[in-house]
Structure formats: structure tokens, C-alpha cells
Design a protein around this motif. Structure first.
Motif: not given
Length: 64
Positions: A16-21
Motif C-alpha cells: 500500500l503506497r501512501l506517498d505524499v502528493e
């Protein structure tokens, strides 16, 4: 004789990628437009367009 398999294999679990936009470059009209489209897409639940805008924003700084 063994029982035949009715499924190909175990499912693949992706991280699950929760990169900052990505943030827009200040003063850039192109970045501002992408952010505007992203906000409108998120408001109507169009996550595909939100993701596309994020990709374009990450690639956009090449012209800066």
C-alpha cells in the motif's frame, strides 16, 4: 492421482503506497491547473484522474 487445482496460485499482495502528493511549483500556471483538476476529480471520487494528475505533477518539473 491427485486432486486438480481449480485456482492458479496464491494471490499476490501489493504494498500500500501512501506517498505524499506532489506539490505544485509556485507561480507555474501548468502546475496550478493540474492541482485544480486534481481537487475537482477528488471531489467527485475520480481517483484515476487524481492519480494521473499526481503523475503529471511529478513529471512536470522537467520544464522548470
Amino acid at each position: 492421482m491427485s486432486e486438480p487445482k481449480t485456482y492458479p496460485s496464491a494471490p499476490v499482495e501489493l504494498p500500500l503506497r501512501l506517498d505524499v502528493e506532489p506539490a505544485p511549483v509556485e507561480g507555474c500556471a501548468g502546475c496550478a491547473e493540474l492541482v485544480s483538476v486534481r481537487v475537482r476529480a477528488r471531489a467527485v471520487g475520480d481517483i484515476t484522474t487524481v492519480t494521473d494528475c499526481n503523475v503529471y505533477l511529478r513529471r512536470h518539473p522537467e520544464g522548470h
